[in-house]
Scaffold this motif. Structure first.
Motif, PDB file in Angstrom:
ATOM      1  N   SER A 185      26.728 -84.222 -21.778  1.00  0.00           N
ATOM      2  CA  SER A 185      25.604 -83.445 -21.277  1.00  0.00           C
ATOM      3  C   SER A 185      24.659 -84.401 -20.552  1.00  0.00           C
ATOM      4  CB  SER A 185      24.902 -82.778 -22.463  1.00  0.00           C
ATOM      5  OG  SER A 185      23.890 -81.950 -21.986  1.00  0.00           O
ATOM      6  N   SER A 241      14.878 -85.852 -14.503  1.00  0.00           N
ATOM      7  CA  SER A 241      15.353 -85.478 -15.829  1.00  0.00           C
ATOM      8  C   SER A 241      16.365 -84.347 -15.621  1.00  0.00           C
ATOM      9  CB  SER A 241      14.134 -85.011 -16.623  1.00  0.00           C
ATOM     10  OG  SER A 241      14.559 -84.287 -17.731  1.00  0.00           O
ATOM     11  N   TRP A 260      23.173 -87.246 -23.118  1.00  0.00           N
ATOM     12  CA  TRP A 260      22.604 -87.048 -24.453  1.00  0.00           C
ATOM     13  C   TRP A 260      23.572 -87.583 -25.491  1.00  0.00           C
ATOM     14  CZ3 TRP A 260      17.686 -85.473 -25.065  1.00  0.00           C
ATOM     15  CH2 TRP A 260      17.060 -84.916 -23.948  1.00  0.00           C
ATOM     16  N   GLN A 291      19.346 -81.552 -17.462  1.00  0.00           N
ATOM     17  CA  GLN A 291      19.753 -80.912 -18.707  1.00  0.00           C
ATOM     18  C   GLN A 291      20.840 -79.894 -18.390  1.00  0.00           C
ATOM     19  OE1 GLN A 291      16.460 -79.745 -21.177  1.00  0.00           O
ATOM     20  NE2 GLN A 291      17.752 -78.549 -22.535  1.00  0.00           N
ATOM     21  N   CYS A 329      18.749 -78.230 -13.904  1.00  0.00           N
ATOM     22  CA  CYS A 329      19.883 -77.789 -14.726  1.00  0.00           C
ATOM     23  C   CYS A 329      21.033 -77.216 -13.912  1.00  0.00           C
ATOM     24  CB  CYS A 329      19.420 -76.797 -15.802  1.00  0.00           C
ATOM     25  SG  CYS A 329      18.685 -75.312 -15.151  1.00  0.00           S
ATOM     26  N   SER A 389      13.332 -80.265 -16.383  1.00  0.00           N
ATOM     27  CA  SER A 389      14.627 -80.849 -16.032  1.00  0.00           C
ATOM     28  C   SER A 389      15.375 -79.950 -15.059  1.00  0.00           C
ATOM     29  CB  SER A 389      15.487 -81.003 -17.290  1.00  0.00           C
ATOM     30  OG  SER A 389      14.785 -81.722 -18.275  1.00  0.00           O
ATOM     31  N   ARG A 432      21.509 -86.224 -18.847  1.00  0.00           N
ATOM     32  CA  ARG A 432      20.144 -86.378 -19.357  1.00  0.00           C
ATOM     33  C   ARG A 432      19.153 -86.902 -18.307  1.00  0.00           C
ATOM     34  NH1 ARG A 432      18.545 -89.330 -25.035  1.00  0.00           N
ATOM     35  NH2 ARG A 432      16.288 -89.062 -24.833  1.00  0.00           N
ATOM     36  N   ASP A 433      19.472 -88.016 -17.663  1.00  0.00           N
ATOM     37  CA  ASP A 433      18.558 -88.600 -16.676  1.00  0.00           C
ATOM     38  C   ASP A 433      19.329 -89.202 -15.523  1.00  0.00           C
ATOM     39  OD1 ASP A 433      15.952 -88.335 -17.843  1.00  0.00           O
ATOM     40  OD2 ASP A 433      16.519 -89.857 -19.316  1.00  0.00           O
ATOM     41  N   GLN A 457      14.883 -76.339 -16.828  1.00  0.00           N
ATOM     42  CA  GLN A 457      14.774 -76.357 -18.288  1.00  0.00           C
ATOM     43  C   GLN A 457      13.499 -77.087 -18.699  1.00  0.00           C
ATOM     44  OE1 GLN A 457      16.375 -74.994 -20.699  1.00  0.00           O
ATOM     45  NE2 GLN A 457      18.148 -74.172 -19.618  1.00  0.00           N
TER      46      GLN A 457
END
Length: 554
Positions: free
Chosen positions: A501, A408, A442, A410, A326, A324, A503-504, A45
């Motif tokens: 969700s 990262s 997130w 996502q 995914c 990111s 995120r990191d 992503q």
């Protein structure tokens, strides 16, 4: 056959095609198996077709097909590797051969990190003029045959498309058929390769003269309109960017403005001033094509290559939007696909240099925080493969915790995650620190850890629970939960999330006793895994119908 196997050693090699005859005569061959990429293009992503400006890297080194042609690797000391995949969108393998098929090790490494790979179709000088007469001026049947062959080659070897570079003058008959050739090639590639790309290099004009424009103009626009993008020549100034942006309209991110890192000709900046060129390109919302970043290796030498490479890409990071991950599982030992030794389970198995980009693992972000924590590659010690990830820097006075981002992410979080970490603390006072993994999610009103009654974590930071022993049924997979070896510490964690969700993924460094002075910190990461508990419980499919052929015992 000499094309598929090295004549000195009989080892399988990657190859190119010379001239029109070789291209048209090409067909799949049983000796090709080694050259077919074994790694599908990983999802990431944002996807390639999102509208944010992209970064293309065009790899051009000493004519190409160097040690990277040995499909099963070689004993090369200090080879060239690329590992800043999180920062780029497209990788082009360039050489001056008519049909440059990317060596399969590059396709494998790029695909594992979510980056599509393009080969190069080039014609140049008087031979190029003759070649173009033969396939373009000859009419639709001839140019369609060439387009279909190129698409077939990309599909067969499982790379993602072509950079087309016609660097010679064209007759009126030839140039008239160039746009329909590009349209047919683009349609064929899109049809044969999911997410395939065809990019045109700024060279000939619609009247057939060879004159580099350094921008998108009315003279070369017809070729841009016929394919997925334009890669401009390098001698541009800011006014070229302004005109390009206006002319490209909604397709402005399909213009890849060329930056020659060797800074040949009249350019804004190359070398360690490449950021000056990149900054201007981004100010105008355009994509960038970084040509020959192997400058770092060729110009500054092989000795301090990894340090210089991090410095070079670190200087550009501000203008390189990252990507990111995914999909799960995410598992990596950070290996670069090269080393001075080979390691397994923290133990040196074999000393001596090796190079095999197909063995490169998923690469993290390489943040360069001056004075705080930064990451780099360590070849002296590893858990598995040839290298580990070194995290080092200083903990400021009075700080208890510091985190450094590794990946990262996502994607929606599965209900239950297992995480594993293998690390080795180094430096003057390793007993002062503990390290662990931290996941952030997130911001959303619905995201909860554990059961619904628990409160949402402040700023979406989650610290997975330590597992002293693997859960039943997963003992084989998480065997290293409670035992590292050869100085490596192994840790397993679990985390339950609802409606979150991801995120990191970061490494969290904690001091037992905050210090009034700043404290130096060094740690090697040997392996990190993030696993979806649901899919881990099912056993992988068994390998079937394995066969061996062409055996030759020495």
């Amino acid at each position: 056959p000499a094309r598929h196997f090295d004549t000195k050693t009989t080892e399988p090699i990657s190859f190119f095609l010379s001239g029109l005859e070789e291209l048209l005569a090409w067909q799949p061959d049983t000796n090709d198996d080694f050259n077919v990429s074994a790694v599908p293009l990983a999802k990431r992503q944002p996807p390639l077709h999102s509208r944010r400006p992209r970064t293309l890297v065009c790899h051009d080194m000493r004519g190409g097909y160097l040690e990277d042609r040995f499909i099963q690797g070689s004993a090369t000391r200090n080879p060239y590797v690329f590992y800043h995949w999180r920062y780029i969108d497209v990788f082009v393998y360039f050489s001056h051969r008519t049909v440059t098929i990317p060596p399969v090790c590059w396709t494998n490494a790029a695909h594992r990190n979510g980056v599509p790979v393009l080969g190069t179709f080039i014609t140049e000088w008087t031979d190029g003029e003759k070649l173009c007469e033969a396939f373009l001026a000859a009419g639709a049947e001839a140019y369609r045959a060439v387009a279909e062959q190129l698409a077939r080659i990309a599909q067969h070897y499982r790379f993602d498309g072509w950079l087309v570079n016609i660097e010679n003058t064209l007759s009126a008959g030839a140039v008239g058929n160039l746009p329909p050739f590009l349209r047919h090639l683009t349609a064929q590639v899109h049809n044969a390769v999911p997410g395939g790309l065809v990019i045109w290099y700024d060279s000939v004009l619609q009247n057939g003269t060879l004159r580099w424009q350094n921008e998108l103009t009315q003279e070369n626009r017809v070729f841009f309109d016929a394919c997925d993008g334009l890669f401009t020549n390098y001698n541009w100034k800011e006014e070229h960017l302004e005109r390009t942006r206006a002319l490209a309209g909604p397709r402005h991110t399909d213009v890849y403005v060329g930056i020659d890192v060797f800074a040949r000709g009249d350019v804004i900046g190359g070398g360690f001033d490449t950021d000056k060129s990149l900054r201007l390109i981004r100010q105008h919302g355009l994509s960038a094509a970084i040509f020959a970043p192997g400058w770092v290796y060729e110009h500054l030498g092989e000795e301090n290559f990894l340090r210089n490479e991090n410095k070079f890409w670190g200087s550009l990071a501000e203008y390189l939007p990252t990507h990111s991950i995914c999909t799960l599982p995410l598992a990596t030992s950070f290996s670069l696909g090269m080393g001075t030794s080979r390691f397994l389970d923290g133990k040196e198995e074999e000393a001596g240099p090796w190079y095999d980009l197909s063995a490169q693992e998923i690469q993290p972000l390489y943040p360069e925080h001056e004075g705080r924590l930064s990451t780099s590659c360590c070849l002296q010690d590893a858990w598995c493969g040839g290298s580990s990830l070194r995290v080092q820097g200083t903990i400021p006075p009075g700080e208890e915790h510091m985190a450094i981002r590794l990946f990262s992410l996502q994607m929606p979080a599965p209900p239950k995650l297992f995480l594993t970490l293998l690390y080795k603390l180094e430096g003057p006072n390793p007993e002062e620190f503990t390290v662990a993994l931290e996941l952030t999610t997130w911001d959303s009103g619905t995201c909860h850890e554990g059961n619904v009654t628990s409160l949402p974590e402040p700023n979406g930071r989650h610290h997975p629970r330590f597992l002293p022993a693997p859960p039943p049924g997963l003992a084989k997979l998480l065997a290293t939960c409670d035992r590292g070896s050869h100085g490596w510490t192994s840790r397993c964690y679990e985390l339950d999330l609802q409606d979150c969700s991801l995120r990191d993924l970061s490494l969290l460094v904690s001091c037992h006793q905050p210090s009034p002075q700043e404290m130096p910190f060094t740690c090697l990461l040997g392996e990190v895994r993030v696993l979806d508990a649901a899919t881990m419980a099912s056993s992988p499919p068994q390998v079937q119908s394995l066969s061996a052929s062409q055996l030759w015992w020495q």
